[in-house]
Design a protein around this motif. Structure first.
Motif, PDB file in Angstrom:
ATOM      1  N   MET A   1       0.839  -1.186   0.000  1.00 16.78           N
ATOM      2  CA  MET A   1       0.000   0.000   0.000  1.00 16.78           C
ATOM      3  C   MET A   1       0.881   1.245   0.000  1.00 16.78           C
ATOM      4  N   VAL A   2       0.563   2.157  -0.860  1.00 17.25           N
ATOM      5  CA  VAL A   2       1.267   3.430  -0.911  1.00 17.25           C
ATOM      6  C   VAL A   2       0.654   4.346   0.142  1.00 17.25           C
ATOM      7  N   THR A   3       1.488   5.013   0.931  1.00 14.75           N
ATOM      8  CA  THR A   3       0.975   5.930   1.947  1.00 14.75           C
ATOM      9  C   THR A   3       0.172   7.029   1.278  1.00 14.75           C
ATOM     10  N   THR A   4      -0.983   7.293   1.847  1.00 15.16           N
ATOM     11  CA  THR A   4      -1.859   8.324   1.326  1.00 15.16           C
ATOM     12  C   THR A   4      -2.503   9.053   2.490  1.00 15.16           C
ATOM     13  N   THR A   5      -3.334  10.020   2.190  1.00 20.67           N
ATOM     14  CA  THR A   5      -4.101  10.699   3.223  1.00 20.67           C
ATOM     15  C   THR A   5      -5.551  10.731   2.787  1.00 20.67           C
ATOM     16  N   GLY A   6      -6.416  10.852   3.752  1.00 23.84           N
ATOM     17  CA  GLY A   6      -7.832  10.936   3.444  1.00 23.84           C
ATOM     18  C   GLY A   6      -8.590  11.545   4.594  1.00 23.84           C
ATOM     19  N   ARG A   7      -9.692  12.202   4.260  1.00 21.04           N
ATOM     20  CA  ARG A   7     -10.531  12.763   5.308  1.00 21.04           C
ATOM     21  C   ARG A   7     -11.957  12.234   5.264  1.00 21.04           C
ATOM     22  N   MET A   8     -12.288  11.428   4.221  1.00 17.52           N
ATOM     23  CA  MET A   8     -13.623  10.853   4.168  1.00 17.52           C
ATOM     24  C   MET A   8     -13.666   9.574   4.998  1.00 17.52           C
ATOM     25  N   ALA A   9     -14.757   9.432   5.725  1.00 19.21           N
ATOM     26  CA  ALA A   9     -14.937   8.249   6.564  1.00 19.21           C
ATOM     27  C   ALA A   9     -16.317   7.665   6.319  1.00 19.21           C
ATOM     28  N   PHE A  10     -16.403   6.359   6.471  1.00 19.57           N
ATOM     29  CA  PHE A  10     -17.623   5.601   6.230  1.00 19.57           C
ATOM     30  C   PHE A  10     -18.113   5.059   7.566  1.00 19.57           C
ATOM     31  N   LYS A  11     -19.338   5.395   7.927  1.00 16.09           N
ATOM     32  CA  LYS A  11     -19.884   4.952   9.211  1.00 16.09           C
ATOM     33  C   LYS A  11     -20.323   3.497   9.128  1.00 16.09           C
ATOM     34  N   GLU A  12     -19.878   2.721  10.096  1.00 18.19           N
ATOM     35  CA  GLU A  12     -20.216   1.299  10.155  1.00 18.19           C
ATOM     36  C   GLU A  12     -20.266   0.872  11.608  1.00 18.19           C
ATOM     37  N   TRP A  13     -21.131  -0.097  11.918  1.00 19.55           N
ATOM     38  CA  TRP A  13     -21.198  -0.613  13.282  1.00 19.55           C
ATOM     39  C   TRP A  13     -19.801  -0.983  13.759  1.00 19.55           C
ATOM     40  N   ALA A  14     -19.501  -0.671  14.999  1.00 18.05           N
ATOM     41  CA  ALA A  14     -18.189  -0.990  15.564  1.00 18.05           C
ATOM     42  C   ALA A  14     -17.923  -2.494  15.538  1.00 18.05           C
ATOM     43  N   ALA A  15     -18.951  -3.301  15.748  1.00 18.39           N
ATOM     44  CA  ALA A  15     -18.780  -4.763  15.713  1.00 18.39           C
ATOM     45  C   ALA A  15     -18.388  -5.224  14.316  1.00 18.39           C
ATOM     46  N   VAL A  16     -18.959  -4.606  13.287  1.00 12.42           N
ATOM     47  CA  VAL A  16     -18.599  -4.958  11.912  1.00 12.42           C
ATOM     48  C   VAL A  16     -17.181  -4.464  11.608  1.00 12.42           C
ATOM     49  N   CYS A  17     -16.820  -3.285  12.112  1.00  9.99           N
ATOM     50  CA  CYS A  17     -15.436  -2.814  11.958  1.00  9.99           C
ATOM     51  C   CYS A  17     -14.469  -3.824  12.572  1.00  9.99           C
ATOM     52  N   GLU A  18     -14.836  -4.374  13.702  1.00 10.46           N
ATOM     53  CA  GLU A  18     -14.000  -5.390  14.352  1.00 10.46           C
ATOM     54  C   GLU A  18     -13.895  -6.637  13.474  1.00 10.46           C
ATOM     55  N   ALA A  19     -14.996  -7.039  12.848  1.00  7.66           N
ATOM     56  CA  ALA A  19     -14.977  -8.194  11.941  1.00  7.66           C
ATOM     57  C   ALA A  19     -14.081  -7.914  10.736  1.00  7.66           C
ATOM     58  N   LEU A  20     -14.129  -6.700  10.220  1.00  4.43           N
ATOM     59  CA  LEU A  20     -13.261  -6.320   9.102  1.00  4.43           C
ATOM     60  C   LEU A  20     -11.799  -6.267   9.555  1.00  4.43           C
ATOM     61  N   ARG A  21     -11.567  -5.760  10.762  1.00  8.24           N
ATOM     62  CA  ARG A  21     -10.210  -5.649  11.296  1.00  8.24           C
ATOM     63  C   ARG A  21      -9.554  -7.014  11.471  1.00  8.24           C
ATOM     64  N   THR A  22     -10.344  -8.002  11.856  1.00  4.58           N
ATOM     65  CA  THR A  22      -9.798  -9.332  12.108  1.00  4.58           C
ATOM     66  C   THR A  22      -9.868 -10.239  10.878  1.00  4.58           C
ATOM     67  N   GLY A  23     -10.423  -9.732   9.775  1.00  2.03           N
ATOM     68  CA  GLY A  23     -10.509 -10.531   8.559  1.00  2.03           C
ATOM     69  C   GLY A  23     -11.655 -11.519   8.551  1.00  2.03           C
ATOM     70  N   ARG A  24     -12.528 -11.458   9.534  1.00  5.82           N
ATOM     71  CA  ARG A  24     -13.684 -12.360   9.547  1.00  5.82           C
ATOM     72  C   ARG A  24     -14.703 -11.983   8.477  1.00  5.82           C
ATOM     73  N   GLN A  25     -14.637 -10.767   8.015  1.00  7.30           N
ATOM     74  CA  GLN A  25     -15.522 -10.276   6.962  1.00  7.30           C
ATOM     75  C   GLN A  25     -14.666  -9.408   6.047  1.00  7.30           C
ATOM     76  N   ILE A  26     -14.884  -9.505   4.723  1.00  6.66           N
ATOM     77  CA  ILE A  26     -14.086  -8.696   3.795  1.00  6.66           C
ATOM     78  C   ILE A  26     -14.960  -7.799   2.933  1.00  6.66           C
ATOM     79  N   ALA A  27     -16.212  -7.617   3.321  1.00  4.56           N
ATOM     80  CA  ALA A  27     -17.106  -6.775   2.532  1.00  4.56           C
ATOM     81  C   ALA A  27     -17.986  -5.949   3.451  1.00  4.56           C
ATOM     82  N   ILE A  28     -18.407  -4.817   2.925  1.00  2.00           N
ATOM     83  CA  ILE A  28     -19.386  -3.966   3.595  1.00  2.00           C
ATOM     84  C   ILE A  28     -20.716  -4.199   2.889  1.00  2.00           C
TER      85      ILE A  28
END
Length: 194
Positions: A1-28
């Motif tokens: 990954m090339v270092t970048t910057t961003g200010r846009m954020a996507f709201k998602e349930w914290a539990a789903v963020c945790e699933a994405l963080r751990t690789g248990r889920q790979i889609a929104i």
């Protein structure tokens, strides 16, 4: 990954963020918030920060196998008046599902209770967006002050400043992500009839 910057954020349930963080889920899986307007949900950004939310998520909305995610996400809550940003998402594809018969094939590719996903699909107009995403995690979260500007039922929020992805690492290896993406794409593809 090339270092970048961003200010846009996507709201998602914290539990789903945790699933994405751990690789248990790979889609929104997204229907859209009530403030999306007449056009409904759109994928306006190919890469963005994940903005964990704690409203509306519940144990009943998650599968039994994902019961631990609610508690884990609550344990990482930075406290009232603050939010922690640590996950960068890069959209790999945008799939619009219009056929509810696809939903059972997605079992194992999300952490929702089957009823939750079906309710999302049928809410207002039938359909659901599936966004396969490659997730990167910062070594330490960036803690920001919460703001009324972030409130409301909408998918996208702009953060007050550009945040750098410097040091972010993929949560899944290239090989793991490629294999999981192939499995998800197979589940999303309707079976051919002879």
């Amino acid at each position: 990954m090339v270092t970048t910057t961003g200010r846009m954020a996507f709201k998602e349930w914290a539990a789903v963020c945790e699933a994405l963080r751990t690789g248990r889920q790979i889609a929104i899986y997204r229907k859209g918030g009530i403030h999306e307007g007449r056009e409904g949900f759109r994928v306006d950004h190919e890469a963005f920060w994940l903005f964990p939310t704690y409203e509306h998520q519940s144990q009943e909305a998650l599968s039994q196998e994902a019961a631990d995610l609610l508690e884990t996400s609550r344990a990482s809550y930075p406290g009232a008046g603050r939010l922690a940003i640590s996950l960068w998402a890069e959209v790999q594809d945008v799939v619009e599902l219009n056929d509810a018969s696809t939903l059972p094939r997605l079992s194992g590719h999300h952490v929702y209770d089957a009823r939750t996903l079906e309710e999302r699909f049928h809410y207002r107009n039938p359909g659901l967006f599936v966004l396969p995403v490659r997730i990167y995690q910062l070594p330490e979260p960036i803690v920001l002050p919460d703001s009324p500007h972030f409130g409301g039922c909408r998918s996208w929020v702009d953060l007050p400043d550009e945040l750098s992805t410097d040091g972010a690492q993929p949560v899944l290896s290239d090989a793991e992500f490629s294999a999981r993406l192939k499995e998800l794409n197979a589940a999303l593809t309707p079976p051919t009839t002879a």
